[in-house]
Each structure stands twice: as structure tokens, then as C-alpha cells.
Design a protein around this motif. Structure first.
Motif, short mmCIF file in Angstrom:
data_model
loop_
_atom_site.label_atom_id
_atom_site.label_comp_id
_atom_site.label_asym_id
_atom_site.label_seq_id
_atom_site.Cartn_x
_atom_site.Cartn_y
_atom_site.Cartn_z
N VAL A 165 7.33 10.19 -7.79
CA VAL A 165 6.59 11.26 -8.47
C VAL A 165 6.32 10.89 -9.92
N GLU A 166 7.32 10.27 -10.57
CA GLU A 166 7.15 9.88 -11.97
C GLU A 166 6.04 8.82 -12.09
N ALA A 167 6.06 7.84 -11.21
CA ALA A 167 5.04 6.78 -11.25
C ALA A 167 3.65 7.36 -10.99
N LEU A 168 3.56 8.28 -10.04
CA LEU A 168 2.27 8.87 -9.71
C LEU A 168 1.77 9.76 -10.85
N VAL B 195 -0.55 2.76 -6.51
CA VAL B 195 0.60 2.93 -7.42
C VAL B 195 1.89 2.61 -6.67
N LEU B 196 2.01 3.14 -5.47
CA LEU B 196 3.26 2.91 -4.72
C LEU B 196 3.37 1.45 -4.28
N LEU C 174 4.09 5.20 4.25
CA LEU C 174 4.43 3.96 3.56
C LEU C 174 5.93 3.72 3.65
N TYR C 175 6.33 2.46 3.44
CA TYR C 175 7.73 2.09 3.60
C TYR C 175 8.21 1.26 2.41
N THR C 176 9.47 1.50 2.03
CA THR C 176 10.10 0.66 1.00
C THR C 176 10.68 -0.59 1.66
N HIS C 177 11.16 -1.49 0.81
CA HIS C 177 11.81 -2.71 1.34
C HIS C 177 13.01 -2.34 2.21
N ILE D 117 7.98 7.00 3.15
CA ILE D 117 7.33 8.04 2.33
C ILE D 117 6.07 8.44 3.06
N ASP D 118 6.00 9.72 3.43
CA ASP D 118 4.79 10.26 4.06
C ASP D 118 3.96 10.92 2.98
#
Lengths: 374, 94
Positions: free
Chosen positions: A92-95, A141-142, A168-171, A176-177
Motif C-alpha cells: 500500500v505504501e509503495a502504491l 509498481v509491485l 500476483l505472487y511474491t518470491h 496478492i489479489d
């Protein structure tokens, strides 16, 4: 353990802490085989928090070993929850830094805003709502943070304009939907998203102020989850509806007007009826009375049956097409389905002709029997 | 001068049946704190002095303050070192 006994035990856990729920818990600890089967169903149904509470206060009888097992699993699910909340805050902060406004959906928002103790409400992924136009920037961004989509978009811009969202998926394989709307198909297309973005409720988490949906929209979203996710809703989705309908700080008038604006009164009514019936809730409230009396239209009943069966993507696409406003919108929707991007076809190992042939066949099938699976 | 202690807002946490699990702001490993740590964490919802915390926990456990004093201070030091509790120093007013 008989299926009826298993379902009764799960219902007792789901209803834990609801004084008006008339479900019976087991009277003695389950035997080893029954316990194994019961426990195997708890986590997939999102019930680890409620079970931990029920075992701790003796509502669900358990041996010392069983209690220890429940506590271990609950601790494990809470560890996951905390790491997901860290991911949520960073995302959220990055977005926000990139000018993308968000609303926190489901999981963390419901846990903190709708449950007396957020530990009762575990979750396994992060859900965010963004505006359709912001979807591409969100993905960019993500991606810079190493969070990537695994599947290609049907056609560039499809998700932003017509889709439910992107996963999306992290390592570490956390999910994250990123949602544009609240359901695929017609019920998702019907939501007046401009109205949704007009308001918010604050969610204070980890020293940051995030934004969630308002209480009425959270209840509607919970109803979507309960009713539109397939033949059998997750138990925690049913509990969400009951919890919010009974104890949520919402306006009855605004709830009904929002459901009307979303053309989702049938979804709300069916969800509340299902929660009251499956948890044997004796309370009579304004929303439960309304839901008991509500008669869905024929069209909505047919649409609901489609969601509750394993109806094909083509069937849902057809229902979405009807809900897309304007001739140009419908034309763009059809074009996207008929002419996907080359990259999408490569990932699915199909030629354009094969895609079209399959699409025509499935549309024909959907027209003949919309509720049938692929 | 007096010092008070309070949970850091940046610390993420959840209650568990016999304690609390914490994720420090700088770190990827959640830590479970059990037993008296659960009561201490609950009492750290506002700025409180050590003496106040000792009194509260003693009352909660039906013990004399001197019986819990050392354990409370050790737990507090542990939570501060984890980065989940902040320490504020206040100038006493005359």
C-alpha cells in the motif's frame, strides 16, 4: 466420522461466539480418526482462529494433545497473517507513493474492523481494490518489488476494463489479489465502482492509516464471497456474513440502497439466509427479516445458479457481456475475448484459429446450458 | 525524569490462547511471548511506568508487587530489545 457429524462439528466451530446460534458441539473429545478428519477440514475452511478459541474455552472438548495441536496450528496461521500484513503495508505504501489509491479488502480489513478479536479471522493472502485505470501501474509498481503475475492478461487492458482483477505472487509465494471489482461475470460488472470509491473506512495498522470499504460494502462483499464462489462457500465466509449482519456498524437503509445500486439484492438475501440457516441463528434482525422475505427475480435466480454451479468461463463471459454498458463497451469486450494477445495464446499453446473454435464451441454450450461446467 | 513504556504502533501482533505473537518492525521472524508476557503486552496499550506495570501484573496474578517485579522488568527489556515497545522519557513537572 460420518459426514453429518463432521459438518455439525464444523458448524459448531463456525458459530463459536454467536449467542443466538443453535448448533450443537460434540460433547466429548473426538476419537483419533474423527479428529484427524475434522482437523484436516479446519484450515481450508478458515476456521483455525475460531477453533482455537472454542477449544480454549471448552466449547469444543479436546484432549491435551488435541488442544496442543490446535494451538500449534493457530500459531502457525497467525505467523502467516502477520507476514501478510507486513506485505500489505509495504504494498500500500509503495502504491500510494506512485499515486495509486487502494482499499484493503477481506482478510486484514474484516479481521480488524468486523471481529472483536482479529485473531479469530485468519487469512492466506492480501486483497486490494484499485481503480481499473490504475491496474497497469499497480502491476508495474509491485513488479519492481519482486511481486509478479504468473498468468498473462487476455488482451492488454482487459483486466483494467472488464476483468475482476489480477493475481500476483511474491518470491515466498504469498499471493496478492489486486481487484478491479468484486466478482467475475455479471455481478462484478454491475457494481457501480465510482460509488465504491466515493467513501472509505479507516483501518489503522502497523502505525499506518489504510483505507477499507465502508461497513455496508464490506457486508455486501462478504455476501459475494459466500454466494458467488461456487457450490459450497468456505465456512469463514459464512461466518463473516453472520458476524457483520449481526454486529456490524452499518446503516440498514444504506445497506439496502447499496445492494440495490449494485443490483445485488439477491446475493445479499441468499447469503444472509444461508448464514442464518447453516448456523441455526435464532436472532431476528432487520436484515434477516428482509432476506427471508426477499424474492429474487427469475433472471437473478438463473444467474445465481450459474455462479453456484461450475459454470464455464464462457457462460460467465456471456453474462458479463449483457451487463457491460453501451454498444462500444460490448464491442470492446467481444473483441478482447475473440482476439487475445499473441503472448496469451503462446502461454496457452494455442493458435488464434484454435482459440476461436474453442470459444465458439463453449459459447454455444453456454447458450444451451449456462449452468453446466466446461 | 520518568520513563514510560508503550507498544510500538509499527509492531504487528495477534493474540494466541496462551500468549501473543509479535512481528517486530525490523525483522521477518514473528516471536511468541507467553504467560505473563501476554498480560504485560495487554497493559502496554498506553504509556505506563515500570511501577505501574508491576502493580497491574501483580494485581492480575494475585501476587505481591515484589514477587513479579524482576520478571516484569526482564520481560520489558526483552520487548524493548525486540523493537516492539518504545520507551519515552518525560521531564517531571515541578
Amino acid at each position: 466420522m460420518a459426514v453429518d457429524s463432521l459438518n455439525a462439528a464444523l458448524a459448531a466451530v463456525t458459530a463459536h461466539g454467536l449467542p443466538g446460534a443453535e448448533v450443537s458441539a460434540p460433547r466429548t473429545p473426538l476419537d483419533d480418526d474423527s479428529w484427524t478428519l475434522f482437523l484436516a477440514n479446519v484450515a481450508p475452511q478458515g476456521l483455525s482462529g475460531l477453533l482455537a478459541a472454542a477449544v480454549s474455552d471448552g466449547t469444543i472438548p479436546a484432549t491435551e494433545a488435541q488442544r496442543a495441536e490446535v494451538h500449534d496450528r493457530h500459531l502457525s496461521s497467525m505467523v502467516t497473517v502477520l507476514l501478510l500484513e507486513r506485505l500489505l503495508l509495504e504494498s500500500v505504501e509503495a502504491l500510494a507513493a506512485a499515486g495509486v489509491e487502494t482499499r484493503v479488502l477481506k482478510g486484514s480489513a474484516v479481521a480488524h474492523l468486523d471481529y472483536a478479536d482479529p485473531a479469530l479471522r485468519p487469512f492466506r493472502d492480501v486483497d486490494l481494490l484499485v481503480r481499473g485505470d490504475d491496474l497497469p501501474r499497480t502491476v508495474d509498481v509491485l513488479r519492481q518489488a519482486g511481486i509478479v503475475a504468473r498468468a498473462n492478461e487476455l488482451r492488454r487492458g482487459f483486466a483494467s476494463r472488464f476483468g475482476k482483477g489480477i493475481t500476483l505472487y511474491t518470491h515466498e509465494a504469498y499471493e496478492i489479489d489486486v481487484h478491479r471489482t468484486f466478482a467475475h461475470g455479471a455481478f462484478g460488472t454491475r457494481v457501480p465502482l465510482g460509488d465504491v470509491w466515493d467513501g472509505q473506512q479507516e483501518l489503522r495498522l502497523g502505525g499506518q492509516v489504510l483505507h477499507a470499504l465502508r461497513a455496508e460494502e464490506r457486508l455486501l462483499h462478504a455476501a459475494f464471497h459466500c454466494v458467488l464462489g461456487g457450490p459450497a462457500p468456505k465456512a469463514i465466509s459464512v461466518r463473516d456474513v453472520a458476524e457483520m449482519a449481526l454486529y456490524g456498524d452499518y446503516s440498514q437503509d444504506r445497506l439496502r440502497s447499496t445492494a440495490r445500486a449494485w443490483r445485488a439484492e439477491a446475493v445479499l438475501a441468499v447469503a444472509v439466509r444461508h448464514a442464518w440457516r447453516s448456523l441455526r441463528i435464532a436472532d431476528i434482525t432487520a436484515v434477516s427479516s428482509w432476506a427471508a422475505r426477499y424474492e429474487p427475480t427469475l433472471a437473478d435466480r438463473r444467474l445465481l445458479r450459474m455462479y453456484q454451479s461450475d459454470a464455464s468461463y464462457a457462460a460467465h463471459a456471456m453474462s458479463s457481456l449483457r451487463a457491460v454498458p453501451g454498444v462500444r463497451g460490448k464491442a470492446a469486450f467481444i473483441q478482447s475475448l475473440a482476439l487475445p494477445d499473441q503472448r496469451f495464446l503462446e502461454v496457452h499453446e494455442m493458435t488464434r484459429v484454435q482459440w476461436l473454435r474453442r470459444g465458439v464451441a463453449r459459447v454455444g454450450q453456454a447458450l444451451r446450458d449456462p449452468e453446466r461446467g466446461p | 525524569m520518568r520513563q514510560t513504556y508503550r507498544r510500538r504502533d509499527q509492531a504487528l501482533w495477534r493474540s494466541i490462547p496462551d500468549g501473543v505473537v509479535l512481528l517486530p518492525p525490523a525483522g521477518n521472524d514473528p516471536v511468541a511471548v507467553r504467560g505473563p508476557g501476554q498480560a504485560l503486552w495487554a497493559a502496554l496499550d498506553e504509556h505506563r511506568t515500570v511501577e505501574d506495570l508491576v502493580e497491574r501484573l501483580a494485581a492480575g496474578f494475585g501476587a505481591a508487587p515484589e514477587q513479579v517485579d524482576q520478571e516484569v522488568r526482564q520481560l520489558l527489556d526483552h520487548l524493548v530489545s525486540m523493537g516492539v515497545v518504545e520507551v519515552e522519557t518525560w521531564r517531571s513537572t515541578a
